[in-house]
Design a protein around this motif. Structure first.
Motif, PDB file in Angstrom:
ATOM      1  N   LEU A   1      -7.829   2.325  10.814  1.00 58.36           N
ATOM      2  CA  LEU A   1      -6.450   2.542  10.387  1.00 58.36           C
ATOM      3  C   LEU A   1      -5.592   1.410  10.907  1.00 58.36           C
ATOM      4  CD1 LEU A   1      -5.979   6.302  11.382  1.00 58.36           C
ATOM      5  CD2 LEU A   1      -6.991   5.359   9.325  1.00 58.36           C
ATOM      6  N   SER A   2      -4.625   1.006  10.093  1.00 56.64           N
ATOM      7  CA  SER A   2      -3.688  -0.013  10.546  1.00 56.64           C
ATOM      8  C   SER A   2      -2.325   0.650  10.666  1.00 56.64           C
ATOM      9  CB  SER A   2      -3.668  -1.134   9.511  1.00 56.64           C
ATOM     10  OG  SER A   2      -2.992  -2.227  10.026  1.00 56.64           O
ATOM     11  N   LEU A   3      -1.778   0.681  11.860  1.00 59.71           N
ATOM     12  CA  LEU A   3      -0.523   1.386  12.079  1.00 59.71           C
ATOM     13  C   LEU A   3       0.654   0.422  11.960  1.00 59.71           C
ATOM     14  CD1 LEU A   3      -0.086   4.482  13.467  1.00 59.71           C
ATOM     15  CD2 LEU A   3       1.237   2.981  14.925  1.00 59.71           C
ATOM     16  N   ILE A   4       1.525   0.720  11.010  1.00 62.00           N
ATOM     17  CA  ILE A   4       2.647  -0.191  10.729  1.00 62.00           C
ATOM     18  C   ILE A   4       3.951   0.510  11.115  1.00 62.00           C
ATOM     19  CG2 ILE A   4       3.871  -1.417   8.894  1.00 62.00           C
ATOM     20  CD1 ILE A   4       1.187  -1.614   7.398  1.00 62.00           C
TER      21      ILE A   4
ATOM     22  N   TYR B   1      -7.023   2.739   5.764  1.00 61.05           N
ATOM     23  CA  TYR B   1      -5.692   3.311   5.499  1.00 61.05           C
ATOM     24  C   TYR B   1      -4.640   2.553   6.296  1.00 61.05           C
ATOM     25  CZ  TYR B   1      -8.307   7.405   3.909  1.00 61.05           C
ATOM     26  OH  TYR B   1      -9.175   8.246   3.252  1.00 61.05           O
ATOM     27  N   ALA B   2      -3.420   2.476   5.710  1.00 56.99           N
ATOM     28  CA  ALA B   2      -2.264   2.023   6.495  1.00 56.99           C
ATOM     29  C   ALA B   2      -1.453   3.271   6.825  1.00 56.99           C
ATOM     30  CB  ALA B   2      -1.440   1.048   5.682  1.00 56.99           C
TER      31      ALA B   2
ATOM     32  N   SER C   1      -8.300   1.572  -0.179  1.00 54.73           N
ATOM     33  CA  SER C   1      -9.529   1.273  -0.933  1.00 54.73           C
ATOM     34  C   SER C   1      -9.151   0.911  -2.365  1.00 54.73           C
ATOM     35  CB  SER C   1     -10.492   2.462  -0.888  1.00 54.73           C
ATOM     36  OG  SER C   1      -9.859   3.571  -1.431  1.00 54.73           O
ATOM     37  N   ASP C   2      -9.980   0.063  -3.003  1.00 54.42           N
ATOM     38  CA  ASP C   2      -9.643  -0.513  -4.308  1.00 54.42           C
ATOM     39  C   ASP C   2      -9.334   0.544  -5.373  1.00 54.42           C
ATOM     40  OD1 ASP C   2      -9.982  -2.930  -3.301  1.00 54.42           O
ATOM     41  OD2 ASP C   2     -12.077  -3.156  -3.963  1.00 54.42           O
ATOM     42  N   ASP C   3     -10.192   1.613  -5.369  1.00 55.81           N
ATOM     43  CA  ASP C   3     -10.091   2.574  -6.460  1.00 55.81           C
ATOM     44  C   ASP C   3      -9.017   3.648  -6.195  1.00 55.81           C
ATOM     45  OD1 ASP C   3     -11.691   3.088  -4.339  1.00 55.81           O
ATOM     46  OD2 ASP C   3     -13.085   4.386  -5.412  1.00 55.81           O
TER      47      ASP C   3
END
Ligand code: HAM
Length: 422
Positions: free
Chosen positions: A328-331, A380-381, A400-402
């Motif tokens: 996960l990337s936490l913004i 996920y962001a 994810s792309d889809d």
């Protein structure tokens, strides 16, 4: 000011976040897989210092070996003692067991770490390189030989090594070795003018090492010379045949009577694994029995067998890449310090330690932070702005792309979502 670069033959290893195919990533992953294999074999870890008294290597690896003769990194310390950066790990393991008075027991030990040899650098040959080693101590020739080859086959299998060949040989006991060397000297002396300088010196100092000469002329001459197999005892020939029979359904094993190894302490069964995919430096691991070393270093009579694996070479051959974990990337979209938002990241890590969380610490726009999250292969962001902080919720955006949906989740739902992520 002038730039300072690393020393010749010594690499920095920096993992890439975007490609597990990078050599550094492969090296770190190979080390993990090897440690799992060592656990599977119930082997315990030992870690010895990188520096040792120079005499340790002179008395074990041997005064006549290339390693001690030409390749040691040796210096005098402030007390004028001769100190050496270890060129290999076996001598240190034995030194440690003798020092701890554990040289009368049985042990199965592994180690991993950098070694130093002042060699001419080329592909697969470095001046600082990493080895994982295994030493099985206290067991006479027999099942321990099978355990070593079983481990080599497991390594080949787990890392999907292409075109591996395990070469094996037996150097016999002291009497065999002496009889064979006498015969070799008797054969080569009358034709010694055909040997190059290197092989001539081996003939005088360490005749057995002539067998792994790289000179085409010497190789040709040796074809008509005495063979060690003619001097070996029945039991030595038998153990090689049994090993071939036991493992050749899954590994290619060749008996190679010219395999002698470059360190002086070997006494019986020896082996090396090579792959033609590596080029000139084709051995990715090697080892053998060294029953006299412990006594030679002032310890007890401790039979032993071991091997060391060249991590860089094995990683070049490995066809197994580390799989990305869910990350996960936490913004946080706020220029203020937001401890409440950071606490959310802290809680995610304790709710599910199978996932990785990268908190983006830099300033920047949402767009640039999302770009970075994508580049780093995040799944996920998690976006937290002032509105989310006020309403006790977060935005979860799939990367994810889809599926590039985004959902607003209340904290309770978000916690459940995190717990269920795999
Ligand atoms: P070795 O054959 O000298 O054995 O080294 C083992 C492995 O380390 C080699 O097969 C190779 O893959 C790797 N290696 C050696 N030198 C370099 C280098 N300059 N650059 C990159 N890789 C290298 C030993 O060290 C023994 N201590 C093995 C052993 C353990 N025998 C009994 N117990």
């Amino acid at each position: 000011m002038d730039k300072i670069n690393s020393l010749t033959g010594m690499m920095d290893l920096l993992a890439s976040k975007t490609s597990t195919e990078e050599l550094a990533n492969k090296i770190f992953y190979t080390e993990k897989v090897l440690q799992e294999i060592f656990d599977n074999f119930k082997i315990s870890q030992i870690r010895t210092p990188s520096l040792e008294h120079t005499n340790l290597f002179k008395r074990s690896v041997g005064d006549l070996s290339d390693i001690v003769n030409k390749e040691l990194y040796t210096f005098s310390d402030k007390n004028d003692r001769s100190i050496t950066l270890r060129p290999e790990g076996t001598a240190s393991v034995i030194r440690s067991l003798i020092e701890k008075k554990l040289d009368g027991d049985f042990h199965k030990l592994w180690y991993l770490g950098p070694m130093w040899r002042y060699e001419r650098p080329q592909k697969g040959r470095y001046r600082q390189f990493n080895q994982a080693g295994v030493e099985i101590l206290g067991y006479k020739e027999g099942m321990a030989e099978f355990e070593m080859i079983s481990m080599v086959c497991s390594i080949n299998h787990r890392l999907k090594i292409e075109k591996p060949t395990i070469k094996i040989n037996h150097l016999g006991d002291n009497e065999t070795k002496k009889n064979f060397c006498d015969a070799l000297i008797k054969y080569l002396k009358p034709i010694k003018s055909q040997l190059d300088e290197k092989d001539l010196s081996k003939l005088e100092k360490n005749p057995l090492r002539i067998l792994d000469s790289k000179s085409p002329q010497t190789i040709e001459l040796l074809k008509d010379g005495p063979k060690i197999s003619e001097f070996l005892q029945e039991s030595s020939l038998k153990i090689m045949d049994l090993i071939v029979d036991t493992f050749s359904d899954e590994c290619e094993i060749q008996i190679d009577h010219n395999l002698v190894r470059g360190l002086d302490y070997y006494t019986g069964f020896v082996f090396e694994a090579i792959s033609s995919n590596l080029g000139a430096q084709d051995a990715y691991l090697g080892g053998g029995r060294y029953d006299n070393l412990c006594k030679q270093l002032g310890g007890k009579d401790l039979p032993a067998i071991g091997m060391a694996i060249g991590i860089e070479r094995l990683s070049l051959l490995s066809n197994v890449l580390e799989e990305y974990k869910t990350s996960l990337s936490l913004i946080i979209i706020s220029s203020n310090m937001e401890p409440k938002a950071y606490k959310i990241a802290h809680n995610i890590r304790s709710l599910n330690n199978n996932i990785n969380v990268d908190v983006q610490l830099s300033d920047g726009s949402l767009k640039s932070k999302l770009r970075r999250a994508n580049k780093d292969n995040s799944s996920y962001a998690i976006i937290i702005g002032d509105e989310e902080l006020g309403s006790d919720s977060v935005i979860v955006k799939s990367l994810s792309d889809d599926d590039s949906e985004q959902t607003i989740m209340k904290m309770n739902d978000f916690n459940n979502f995190i717990k269920n992520l795999k």
